[in-house]
Design an enzyme around this catalytic site. Structure first.
Site, short mmCIF file in Angstrom:
data_model
loop_
_atom_site.label_atom_id
_atom_site.label_comp_id
_atom_site.label_asym_id
_atom_site.label_seq_id
_atom_site.Cartn_x
_atom_site.Cartn_y
_atom_site.Cartn_z
N TYR A 1 46.04 -21.73 -33.69
CA TYR A 1 46.53 -22.09 -35.18
C TYR A 1 45.55 -21.68 -36.14
O TYR A 1 44.32 -21.55 -35.93
CB TYR A 1 46.49 -23.67 -35.18
CG TYR A 1 47.88 -24.21 -35.41
CD1 TYR A 1 48.57 -24.10 -36.66
CD2 TYR A 1 48.95 -24.50 -34.34
CE1 TYR A 1 49.95 -24.45 -36.95
CE2 TYR A 1 50.16 -25.14 -34.90
CZ TYR A 1 50.64 -24.90 -35.84
OH TYR A 1 51.91 -25.23 -36.30
N GLU B 1 46.29 -21.86 -40.15
CA GLU B 1 46.67 -22.12 -41.40
C GLU B 1 45.66 -21.50 -42.62
O GLU B 1 44.23 -21.80 -42.34
CB GLU B 1 46.96 -23.44 -41.69
CG GLU B 1 48.16 -23.96 -41.00
CD GLU B 1 48.62 -25.46 -41.22
OE1 GLU B 1 47.62 -26.09 -42.06
OE2 GLU B 1 49.69 -25.91 -40.65
N ASP C 1 64.22 -5.88 -51.98
CA ASP C 1 64.30 -6.32 -50.58
C ASP C 1 64.50 -5.04 -49.84
O ASP C 1 65.58 -4.58 -49.78
CB ASP C 1 65.18 -7.47 -50.57
CG ASP C 1 65.50 -7.78 -49.02
OD1 ASP C 1 64.82 -7.26 -48.17
OD2 ASP C 1 66.27 -8.90 -48.84
N THR D 1 61.80 -7.26 -43.92
CA THR D 1 61.56 -7.54 -42.63
C THR D 1 60.65 -6.43 -41.98
O THR D 1 60.35 -5.43 -42.39
CB THR D 1 62.76 -7.63 -41.64
OG1 THR D 1 63.69 -6.30 -41.90
CG2 THR D 1 63.41 -8.88 -42.53
N LYS E 1 63.19 -3.93 -38.34
CA LYS E 1 64.59 -3.25 -38.26
C LYS E 1 64.06 -1.47 -38.57
O LYS E 1 63.37 -1.41 -37.44
CB LYS E 1 65.46 -3.46 -39.72
CG LYS E 1 65.86 -4.94 -39.60
CD LYS E 1 66.59 -5.49 -41.09
CE LYS E 1 66.98 -6.78 -40.82
NZ LYS E 1 67.45 -7.34 -42.10
N ARG F 1 59.64 -8.87 -34.79
CA ARG F 1 60.74 -9.93 -35.66
C ARG F 1 59.44 -10.50 -36.65
O ARG F 1 58.79 -11.41 -36.04
CB ARG F 1 61.50 -10.97 -35.01
CG ARG F 1 62.59 -10.25 -34.08
CD ARG F 1 63.47 -11.33 -33.78
NE ARG F 1 64.53 -11.14 -34.76
CZ ARG F 1 65.58 -10.35 -34.74
NH1 ARG F 1 65.81 -9.59 -33.63
NH2 ARG F 1 66.68 -10.37 -35.64
C1 PLP Z 1 67.81 -8.71 -42.62
C2 PLP Z 1 67.61 -9.08 -43.85
C3 PLP Z 1 66.96 -9.96 -44.28
C4 PLP Z 1 66.67 -11.19 -43.59
O1 PLP Z 1 66.17 -11.23 -42.45
P1 PLP Z 1 65.81 -12.17 -41.37
O2 PLP Z 1 64.70 -11.85 -40.38
O3 PLP Z 1 66.93 -12.14 -40.38
O4 PLP Z 1 65.55 -13.46 -41.88
C5 PLP Z 1 66.65 -10.26 -45.77
N1 PLP Z 1 66.99 -9.28 -46.68
C6 PLP Z 1 67.86 -8.21 -46.35
C7 PLP Z 1 68.31 -7.16 -47.34
C8 PLP Z 1 68.22 -7.96 -44.93
O5 PLP Z 1 68.77 -7.14 -44.43
#
Ligand code: PLP
Length: 421
Positions: free
Chosen positions: A56, A58, A202, A228, A231, A237
């Site tokens: 942990y 925090e 994003d 993220t 991807k 993740r």
């Molecule tokens: C995949 C994605 C997210 C969210 O990601 P998670 O890990 O699935 O919560 C947010 N914004 C965009 C543009 C995404 O493609």
């Protein structure tokens, strides 16, 4: 066989071990083309399976609420420094549990309940978290949404500016989850500046392309960048938020204690390992090849009469409108999956069908590129896709298993990381 080996799960919990081995086999045997998915390296897999999960922590490095951070502090600091250096950002927070909580932290940092926020609408290629009605942003804030043009399939910055001037959002999100075209970060930045909004880029889908030099970077244009890590960036993740110096402390406070408790230290280690991998020259080759493959696959599908939203792609992702092919997205996706090609059904802009039974399919090239496939393979892949979709449109299941076997055969020469039979 799953790699790294899992002898203790094999021995103690064969039920779960069996599912893991079968999933490894499934991931090996198919063209995985869900554009948000990939294959991580064995080094990343090892990092997320370590004793770091026991701890942990925090708080942030040097400011923790629990003892015993002698090794966690340097670990998180390395991850932060690698993120800053890879993207050229002034500040990085590597603690968000995933992309959705990262975007929620942006809302918490820069908006109050009822405030107006702006993003690309879900059916036009935006993400749920950019203000869709069923989400927390949709319920607790006042989302206004922009779209893409019907004639071009592209975002129209004049429309974005008009909406922003009228609605005066506190936050503008740019980026999306089904956007095949380059995001104009400077264009969005000018609009955000004019209306006094915080621009949040994003880059969840395209972070790996940006890190690898295959897509322009939002750094210097968007003061807040969420992504993220799992991807195109090819990490575990998780998520990160990068900011300029001015927005750093608001984001850090929003992530902890605003939204989350202890960071997932094993994930932090995986992120650090992935960020080091992404800084190697070979990652630039991967990012360039992802785009080359997507462009080649788009061209091969168009030659076969497929209708691509926006007429093609600039990145890793294709959105195909099947309306002219006499089949909807869902039955096409199911047939393709059985034929060894995994992708997802998806709405297309101005879709005439319902969101859970839409007209399109969404696919991408990150995972197949990680396996070493190149543009020379894309015409054959398009031919297989076309054959399976044409068969499914006629309710003909006969070719699907044969195609799956042919694909297994090809892919056996392009093993997933660490694969052993
Ligand atoms: C995949 C994605 C997210 C969210 O990601 P998670 O890990 O699935 O919560 C947010 N914004 C965009 C543009 C995404 O493609």
């Amino acid at each position: 066989m799953h790699q790294p080996p899992i002898p203790h799960i094999d021995a103690e919990d064969p039920e779960i071990a069996g599912l893991i081995h079968d999933e490894a086999r499934r991931q090996h045997d198919k063209f995985r083309m869900i554009p948000s998915e990939n294959y991580v390296s064995l080094a990343v897999l090892e990092a997320v399976g370590t004793v770091l999960t026991n701890k942990y922590s925090e708080g942030y490095p040097g400011r923790r609420y629990y003892e015993g951070q002698q090794l966690i502090d340097p670990l998180e600091t390395i991850a932060i420094e690698r993120a800053k250096s890879l993207f050229g950002a002034e500040h990085a927070n590597v603690q968000p549990y995933s992309g959705s909580p990262a975007n929620l932290a942006v809302y918490l940092a820069f908006a109050k309940p009822g405030d107006t926020v702006m993003g690309l609408s879900l059916p036009m290629g935006g993400h749920l978290t950019h203000g869709a009605a069923p989400t927390i942003g949709g319920k607790w804030l006042r989302p206004v949404q922009y779209g893409v043009r019907r004639d071009t399939g592209r975002i129209d910055l004049d429309e974005v500016r008009d909406i922003a001037l009228r609605e005066r959002p506190k936050i503008i999100f740019c980026g999306g989850t089904a956007l095949p075209r380059t995001v104009d970060f400077p264009g969005f930045a000018a609009i955000a500046k004019e209306v006094g909004a915080v621009l949040a880029a994003d880059i969840a889908h395209i972070a790996g392309l940006i890190a690898g030099g295959a897509h322009p970077s939002p750094v210097g244009h968007a003061p807040v960048i969420t992504t993220t890590t799992h991807k195109t960036l090819r990490g575990p993740r998780g998520a990160m938020i990068m900011t300029d110096a001015e927005h750093a402390s608001a984001i850090d406070k929003a992530v902890f204690p605003g939204l989350q408790g202890g960071p997932h230290n094993h994930t932090t280690a995986g992120i650090a390992v992935a960020l080091r991998e992404a800084a190697q020259p070979s990652f630039r080759d991967y990012a360039a090849q992802v785009v080359k493959n997507a462009i080649a696959l788009a061209a091969a599908l168009q030659e076969r009469g497929y209708d691509l939203v926006s007429g093609g792609t600039d990145n890793h992702l294709l959105l195909v409108d099947l309306a002219s092919k006499g089949i909807a997205g869902k039955p096409a996706a199911k047939a393709l999956d059985r034929a060894g090609m995994e992708l997802n059904f998806n709405t297309v802009p101005y879709d005439q069908r319902k969101p859970f039974d839409p007209s399109g399919i969404r696919l991408g090239t990150p995972a197949l590129t990680t396996r070493g496939l190149t543009e020379v393979h894309m015409p054959q892949l398009a031919a297989w896709m076309d054959e399976a979709i044409t068969a499914a449109a006629k309710d003909d299941e006969a070719p699907l298993d044969r195609i799956a076997a042919e694909i297994r055969d090809l892919l056996s020469a392009y093993p997933i990381p660490g694969w052993s039979d």
